[in-house]
Scaffold this active site. Structure first.
Site, mmCIF file in Angstrom:
data_model
loop_
_atom_site.group_PDB
_atom_site.id
_atom_site.type_symbol
_atom_site.label_atom_id
_atom_site.label_comp_id
_atom_site.label_asym_id
_atom_site.label_seq_id
_atom_site.Cartn_x
_atom_site.Cartn_y
_atom_site.Cartn_z
ATOM 1 C CE LYS A 76 -3.899 2.143 2.471
ATOM 2 N NZ LYS A 76 -4.861 2.039 3.591
ATOM 3 C CB SER A 151 -8.158 4.052 2.589
ATOM 4 O OG SER A 151 -7.386 3.368 3.576
ATOM 5 C CB SER A 175 -8.780 1.283 5.485
ATOM 6 O OG SER A 175 -9.445 2.467 5.180
HETATM 7 N N1 GLN Z 1 -13.536 4.862 5.826
HETATM 8 C C1 GLN Z 1 -12.935 5.376 7.010
HETATM 9 C C2 GLN Z 1 -12.486 6.797 6.798
HETATM 10 O O1 GLN Z 1 -12.741 7.320 5.797
HETATM 11 C C3 GLN Z 1 -11.818 4.495 7.460
HETATM 12 C C4 GLN Z 1 -10.589 4.662 6.653
HETATM 13 C C5 GLN Z 1 -9.451 3.831 7.170
HETATM 14 O O2 GLN Z 1 -9.653 2.854 7.876
HETATM 15 N N2 GLN Z 1 -8.250 4.262 6.858
HETATM 16 O O3 GLN Z 1 -11.899 7.389 7.641
#
Ligand code: GLN
Length: 484
Positions: A76, A151, A175
């Site tokens: 990532k 994400s 995410s």
């Molecule tokens: N969807 C969540 C956010 O937008 C979690 C994102 C994540 O876990 N990095 O913050």
């Protein structure tokens, strides 16, 4: 080859049936063929990957192979990689070449794994659909009209489309688990503190945790064996005895008590998700497990609490980036101030700006007690709910997401709807608990569905055992999208 497990790949490498260079070339070819349609990777450096593969082949020839030696892994783009672009999905870092490797990258390098490329992601990991990336959205390989989740959507897409055998992700509120569910793969967010955050660009430091994304629980175990470990450069890193995450895989599930939080089985999940979840639970009953109702009375507050605490932490982290990027060029304080304002205006995408606004607001004088402190108190209650629930069960299950993958653009204009994607995943994040998603079928428009497994602290081996036993009996994890 594309469906082979990490263990099978490792055996083929050590038996010299294939070299790491050949294996890497196969995956690079698949990546070059599919990535233009899916946009799962931001940076691919073939020469670097092949050089690493060559070094791995030497290691194997010298009899120094470890389970992941020579295996291509997608990383990532939140993990700093020395000499290779690290963007975190942001224009702010679009020319950032890190002078050092993240702790996680170091660990993969030490075992001789091959970095096959840096995966696309929501900007600074803020998002649930990969649409906030400066590099454009990632597509769901099961259906290009659908989002892959976020994400870690690039990583999930890369594994689902077999552009890489496995990938890393990070999870702050969902995410790893949400994109794993939406792309039909397996992913685990370990207990907070097990995986080093050194060189993993911070979103919300009290929640962020790296973890693996792969086809199966067995593969996740091998990945965790590499990723988990103490790192003195991360002040929240936990010092624990090393554990082989494979050691419980074969255990039978007889007598396992699965807690079903009644709040997660109330209204909210779509019919297709409900049907697949019930079928998966039935399979667990056949495997000897019992299901018991438990309650997480404060879990319904986890999204509002998360969206106070995560932006609060993010807003302080992100202002540092402005300084790093523009500060060194400033000649005077006024100059710096001006650059700072410009970078705020131009550098970040809309979602990141929204988070900075929320974060600054909840931390400001007069609102701090009402929002930030209150959210911290509820966070504690959410964690306590799990501690109480685990008096009656060994593991908790429910759906990972309320629906299958939604369409690109569908939730862009409604941040609350987007945030609700994490309705089932964010409570475990706030409690610091490990959470996993495994594929359990397909729903509306033939899009994948995931089962959410929440373990008690440090029970990753048990969780993987629970997932593996299911995967021995089912083949959802082996399904992959059809490509022409
Ligand atoms: N969807 C969540 C956010 O937008 C979690 C994102 C994540 O876990 N990095 O913050």
């Amino acid at each position: 080859m594309f469906n082979a497990s990490l263990k099978q790949l490792s055996t083929q490498l050590s038996e010299k049936k294939i070299s790491s260079v050949e294996l890497t070339e196969i995956f690079l070819k698949q990546l070059q063929k599919l990535n233009p349609s899916y946009n799962a990777f931001i940076t691919v450096d073939e020469a670097m990957s092949l050089a690493q593969a060559k070094a791995a082949d030497k290691k194997i020839a010298a009899g120094q192979a470890q389970p992941l030696t020579g295996i291509p892994i997608a990383q990532k783009d939140i993990f700093c990689t020395k000499g290779l672009l690290t963007t975190c999905g942001s224009k702010m870092l679009s020319n950032f070449v890190s002078p050092y490797d993240a702790g996680v990258i170091e660990r993969f390098n030490q075992v001789g794994a091959v970095n096959i490329g840096k995966t696309n992601m929501d900007e600074f990991a803020m998002g649930s659909s990969n649409e906030t990336s400066f590099y454009g959205p990632v597509r769901n390989p099961w259906d290009v009209a659908a989002v892959p989740g976020g994400s870690s959507g690039g990583s999930a897409c890369a594994v689902a489309a077999r552009m890489a055998p496995a990938a890393t992700g990070t999870d702050t509120g969902g995410s790893i688990r949400q994109p794993a569910a939406l792309c039909g793969i397996s992913g685990i967010k370990p207990t907070y503190g097990l995986v080093s955050r050194y060189g993993m660009i911070a979103f919300a430091s009290s929640l962020d945790q790296g973890g693996p994304m792969a086809k199966s629980a067995e593969d996740l175990a091998l990945m965790l064996n590499v990723m988990v470990g103490f790192d003195g450069r991360d002040s929240t890193s936990l010092q624990r005895e090393t554990e082989d995450y494979q050691h419980d895989l074969a255990k039978p599930l007889t007598g396992l008590r699965i807690g079903l939080p009644k709040e997660y089985f109330a209204d909210g999940m779509s019919d297709d998700v409900a049907v697949a979840t019930e079928a998966a639970l039935e399979k667990y009953r056949q495997l000897g497990a019992k299901t018991v109702e438990v309650s997480l009375p404060n879990a319904h507050l986890s999204i509002p609490v998360y969206y106070v605490l995560a932006p609060a932490e993010a807003s302080s982290n992100l202002s540092r980036f402005d300084g790093v990027r523009y500060g060194y060029r400033a000649k005077s304080y006024n100059d710096l101030d001006d650059m700072y304002r410009k970078s705020r205006a131009q550098g970040f995408g809309a979602e990141v700006k929204r988070r900075i606004l929320i974060g600054t607001y909840v931390l400001s004088h007069g609102y701090y007690d009402a929002y930030y402190i209150k959210a911290q108190k509820i966070r504690r209650l959410i964690a306590q709910d799990f501690i109480d629930a685990y008096k009656q069960c060994d593991i908790i299950m429910g759906p990972t997401t309320p629906t299958v993958a939604f369409d690109l653009g569908e939730k862009n204009s409604d941040p609350i709807q987007m945030y609700l994607s994490d309705i089932y995943t964010s409570a475990a994040s706030l409690a610091g608990l490990p959470g996993m998603s495994i594929p359990i079928g397909f729903g509306d428009k033939n899009r994948p569905i995931g089962l959410h497994v929440i373990g008690n602290y440090f029970t990753e081996a048990k969780m993987l055992n629970v997932a593996h036993q299911y995967q021995l009996e089912t083949d959802w994890h082996l399904r992959s999208p059809q490509f022409d």
